[in-house]
Design an enzyme around this catalytic site. Structure first.
Site, mmCIF file in Angstrom:
data_model
loop_
_atom_site.group_PDB
_atom_site.id
_atom_site.type_symbol
_atom_site.label_atom_id
_atom_site.label_comp_id
_atom_site.label_asym_id
_atom_site.label_seq_id
_atom_site.Cartn_x
_atom_site.Cartn_y
_atom_site.Cartn_z
ATOM 1 N N LYS A 181 17.806 -5.659 3.257
ATOM 2 C CA LYS A 181 17.141 -4.960 4.524
ATOM 3 C C LYS A 181 15.617 -5.256 4.665
ATOM 4 O O LYS A 181 14.726 -4.635 3.907
ATOM 5 C CB LYS A 181 17.435 -3.427 4.375
ATOM 6 C CG LYS A 181 17.315 -2.645 5.628
ATOM 7 C CD LYS A 181 16.160 -2.714 6.407
ATOM 8 C CE LYS A 181 15.028 -1.547 5.967
ATOM 9 N NZ LYS A 181 13.842 -1.767 6.565
ATOM 10 N N GLU A 256 9.505 -1.154 -7.066
ATOM 11 C CA GLU A 256 8.292 -2.155 -7.007
ATOM 12 C C GLU A 256 7.276 -1.277 -6.179
ATOM 13 O O GLU A 256 7.505 -1.492 -4.841
ATOM 14 C CB GLU A 256 8.462 -3.584 -6.910
ATOM 15 C CG GLU A 256 9.425 -4.248 -8.088
ATOM 16 C CD GLU A 256 8.908 -4.341 -9.366
ATOM 17 O OE1 GLU A 256 7.860 -4.310 -9.689
ATOM 18 O OE2 GLU A 256 9.768 -4.605 -10.364
ATOM 19 N N GLU A 389 -4.623 3.431 -3.118
ATOM 20 C CA GLU A 389 -4.362 1.993 -2.665
ATOM 21 C C GLU A 389 -4.860 2.170 -1.254
ATOM 22 O O GLU A 389 -4.132 2.794 -0.333
ATOM 23 C CB GLU A 389 -2.839 1.772 -2.801
ATOM 24 C CG GLU A 389 -2.597 0.378 -2.356
ATOM 25 C CD GLU A 389 -0.985 0.264 -2.666
ATOM 26 O OE1 GLU A 389 -0.339 1.099 -2.190
ATOM 27 O OE2 GLU A 389 -0.683 -0.893 -3.225
HETATM 28 P P1 NAD Z 1 7.063 1.212 3.067
HETATM 29 O O1 NAD Z 1 7.384 1.970 1.972
HETATM 30 O O2 NAD Z 1 6.558 1.763 4.196
HETATM 31 O O3 NAD Z 1 8.358 0.333 3.415
HETATM 32 C C1 NAD Z 1 9.098 -0.537 2.741
HETATM 33 C C2 NAD Z 1 10.524 -0.673 3.066
HETATM 34 O O4 NAD Z 1 11.216 0.613 2.997
HETATM 35 C C3 NAD Z 1 10.652 -1.232 4.427
HETATM 36 O O5 NAD Z 1 11.714 -1.954 4.682
HETATM 37 C C4 NAD Z 1 11.084 0.042 5.256
HETATM 38 O O6 NAD Z 1 11.725 0.129 6.293
HETATM 39 C C5 NAD Z 1 11.869 0.937 4.114
HETATM 40 N N1 NAD Z 1 11.766 2.545 4.355
HETATM 41 C C6 NAD Z 1 11.030 3.192 4.921
HETATM 42 N N2 NAD Z 1 11.454 4.523 4.728
HETATM 43 C C7 NAD Z 1 12.553 4.389 3.928
HETATM 44 C C8 NAD Z 1 13.393 5.435 3.489
HETATM 45 N N3 NAD Z 1 13.227 6.786 3.645
HETATM 46 N N4 NAD Z 1 14.458 4.994 2.767
HETATM 47 C C9 NAD Z 1 14.545 3.812 2.282
HETATM 48 N N5 NAD Z 1 13.726 2.684 3.024
HETATM 49 C C10 NAD Z 1 12.809 3.085 3.805
HETATM 50 O O7 NAD Z 1 5.912 0.013 2.513
HETATM 51 P P2 NAD Z 1 5.102 -1.080 3.333
HETATM 52 O O8 NAD Z 1 4.128 -0.619 4.217
HETATM 53 O O9 NAD Z 1 6.371 -2.081 3.924
HETATM 54 O O10 NAD Z 1 4.628 -2.060 2.072
HETATM 55 C C11 NAD Z 1 3.342 -1.677 1.709
HETATM 56 C C12 NAD Z 1 3.505 -1.022 0.115
HETATM 57 O O11 NAD Z 1 4.311 -1.889 -0.591
HETATM 58 C C13 NAD Z 1 2.116 -0.910 -0.609
HETATM 59 O O12 NAD Z 1 2.396 0.284 -1.241
HETATM 60 C C14 NAD Z 1 2.384 -1.942 -1.710
HETATM 61 O O13 NAD Z 1 1.943 -1.719 -2.724
HETATM 62 C C15 NAD Z 1 3.797 -2.135 -1.758
HETATM 63 N N6 NAD Z 1 4.204 -3.322 -2.399
HETATM 64 C C16 NAD Z 1 4.705 -3.282 -3.573
HETATM 65 C C17 NAD Z 1 5.019 -4.535 -4.182
HETATM 66 C C18 NAD Z 1 5.432 -4.875 -5.736
HETATM 67 O O14 NAD Z 1 6.108 -5.626 -6.094
HETATM 68 N N7 NAD Z 1 5.115 -3.712 -6.663
HETATM 69 C C19 NAD Z 1 5.064 -5.898 -3.683
HETATM 70 C C20 NAD Z 1 4.435 -5.587 -2.163
HETATM 71 C C21 NAD Z 1 4.146 -4.455 -1.596
#
Ligand code: NAD
Length: 487
Positions: A181, A256, A389
């Site tokens: 997804k 992650e 962050e």
């Molecule tokens: P996000 O949490 O907004 O979204 C991530 C994913 O989760 C998307 O696919 C989104 O559709 C899905 N999602 C949203 N609400 C959900 C729910 N209630 N249940 C299940 N899935 C849901 O994050 P983002 O804005 O896409 O990415 C940025 C964040 O990701 C930053 O905090 C960054 O640090 C983190 N990140 C971490 C790593 C790592 O490996 N540690 C790598 C890349 C990004």
């Protein structure tokens, strides 16, 4: 089904059971190009309950055969898939670039991580052994690693193919079926790989792709027949995923999440090297990388020199901010208007009592979401620019006197993804490496990852590890078989 996707022929169907199908859900996603804010498409499928159920059903059916497919056959399919990803790299990276805005080199690197993850894990298919224990008590104990069943990966927008590779490859190598997804902000490369999944030879239902937003992610996290979710994204969403998993079927969860990684620069370091790594850490992918070193602590004796060089290098890079389609571009826009407003909000508030602006702070151009690399000095350690962050090209630099002082500062956070130390003193480097409360530490380097080594964080930066053998463990369950030898 030949791969023929491009920015003029966008993939706009879900990939279920080895076929591109329309979503049963009438709601659609809209995606925009961050270089000018223009609409790219407003008819991207948003998978709903019926779609998630259809994919899970196909995966449940496919599981027994895939689980029992000989390792060498799984390996060959995975290797072919890796080759196909690279063969179509130009199209796939463009499909990401048009809604992420990352420069071409960044896209190539991101794709390579995805394909190499498939190669790395393909090599494990016949090597991920179990154990046997002494039988002098009359019982032979055999410990096996067994697949979990139907698994899923929920990915963020900043590196869609790499993140797909970190999750799908170990899941598939260990005999699980896998549903991807991708983020609603960068769905196209993930949807496009459906054609390559089929061409590589994955049987129907083994590897599927559902585009959607948080509602789709929530359906997956709460699904009673999905046995594991590997999630990458923000801390807030990670907590929701964990909660949905616990409330449903206690599915396994790997998280992650975010970071605010420190880089600690000592007086005795190779200054040029420290500046190179910290500049790269701040500007790669326009600062939108979870392990970006955005807290830079520099020892007093070298502080002025470091600041001068760090500033100079970032100012020089400001000249190569621009259109991600141009080869000369080193820094693209941030992903969208919401992210642009969020990052600018931090920069704006940061200038009112939180710290002193050293460089950057302005928008570049008057359309699109371009922001100069921005650095604050003299920061209040309790301020939001020091603690939160930002996920954009913004860092804070602070001077320190002693090792004790800087370690307390480095660890005074709820994040724990990565840290870096720059010094020529090997004893100090190793002492500090063990004192950092993080999942990863760089010595004379920072903000990097290796596919064969565990990747992940402590504290609120996550639970579990991706990459290396740890990823295989995270997609398998340990089974103990006890054989009565006296019977
Ligand atoms: P996000 O949490 O907004 O979204 C991530 C994913 O989760 C998307 O696919 C989104 O559709 C899905 N999602 C949203 N609400 C959900 C729910 N209630 N249940 C299940 N899935 C849901 O994050 P983002 O804005 O896409 O990415 C940025 C964040 O990701 C930053 O905090 C960054 O640090 C983190 N990140 C971490 C790593 C790592 O490996 N540690 C790598 C890349 C990004």
């Amino acid at each position: 089904m030949a791969f023929n996707f491009s920015k003029d022929n966008l993939p706009k169907k879900l990939f279920i059971n080895n076929e591109y199908v329309d979503s049963k859900n009438p709601n659609k996603l809209a995606v925009y190009d961050p270089k000018d804010g223009s609409l790219v498409a407003d008819d991207v499928p948003l998978a709903g309950e019926g779609d998630v159920d259809a994919a899970v059903l196909a995966a449940v059916k496919a599981l027994p055969r895939w689980k029992n497919t000989p390792a060498t056959q799984k390996r060959d399919i995975m290797l072919k898939f890796a080759d196909l990803l690279e063969h179509h790299a130009a199209a796939l990276t463009e499909l990401t670039r048009i809604t992420l805005g990352s420069p071409k080199d960044m896209g190539k690197g991101e794709l390579k991580l995805g394909s190499e993850s498939f190669r790395y894990n393909a090599g494990w298919t016949d090597k991920f052994t179990g154990e046997s224990l002494p039988q002098e008590d009359g019982f032979l104990k055999i410990i096996r690693n067994e697949p979990l069943g139907v698994t899923a990966g929920i990915t963020p927008w900043n590196g869609p193919i790499a993140t797909m590779g970190f999750k799908a490859a170990p899941a598939l190598a260990t005999g699980n079926c896998f549903i991807l997804k991708p983020s609603e902000k960068t769905p196209f490369a993930s949807l496009a790989i459906g054609a390559l999944i089929q061409e590589a030879g994955f049987p129907p239902g083994v590897f599927q792709v559902l585009s959607g937003d948080g509602s789709t992610g929530a359906l997956i996290s709460a699904h009673m027949r999905i046995r594991k979710v590997s999630f990458t994204g923000s801390v807030a969403t990670g907590k929701k995923v964990q909660e949905l998993a616990a409330r449903s079927n206690l599915k396994r969860v790997t998280l992650e999440l975010g970071g605010k990684s420190p880089a600690v620069v000592f007086d005795d370091c190779d200054l040029e090297n420290a500046v190179t790594w910290t500049v790269r850490a701040l500007t790669a992918n326009t600062g939108q990388i979870c392990y970006a070193a955005t807290r830079v602590y520099v020892q007093e004796g070298i502080y002025d020199k470091f600041i001068q060089q760090y500033k100079q290098r970032l100012q020089a890079l400001t000249g190569s901010i621009g259109d991600p389609e141009q080869e000369s571009t080193a820094i693209g826009p941030v992903v969208d208007e919401a992210q642009f407003n969020r990052v600018n909000g931090f920069i704006e508030r940061g200038q009112h009592g939180q710290g002193k602006l050293l460089v950057g702070g302005r928008r570049v151009g008057n359309k699109g979401f371009f922001i100069e690399p921005t650095v604050f000095t003299d920061v209040d350690t309790a301020s939001e620019i020091h603690c939160q962050e930002i996920f954009g090209p913004v860092s804070v630099v602070k001077s320190f006197k002693t090792e004790e002082e800087v370690m307390a500062l480095s660890n005074d956070t709820n994040f724990g993804l990565m840290a870096g130390v720059f010094t020529q003193d090997i004893n100090r480097a190793l002492r500090i490496a063990s004192d950092f409360e993080t999942g990863m530490v760089g010595v004379n380097c920072v903000s990097l990852m290796m596919l064969n080594s565990p990747f992940g964080g402590t504290k609120e930066s996550g639970i579990g590890r991706e990459c290396g053998i740890h990823a295989l463990r995270a997609f398998t369950e340990t089974k103990t078989i006890m054989v009565n030898l006296t019977y």
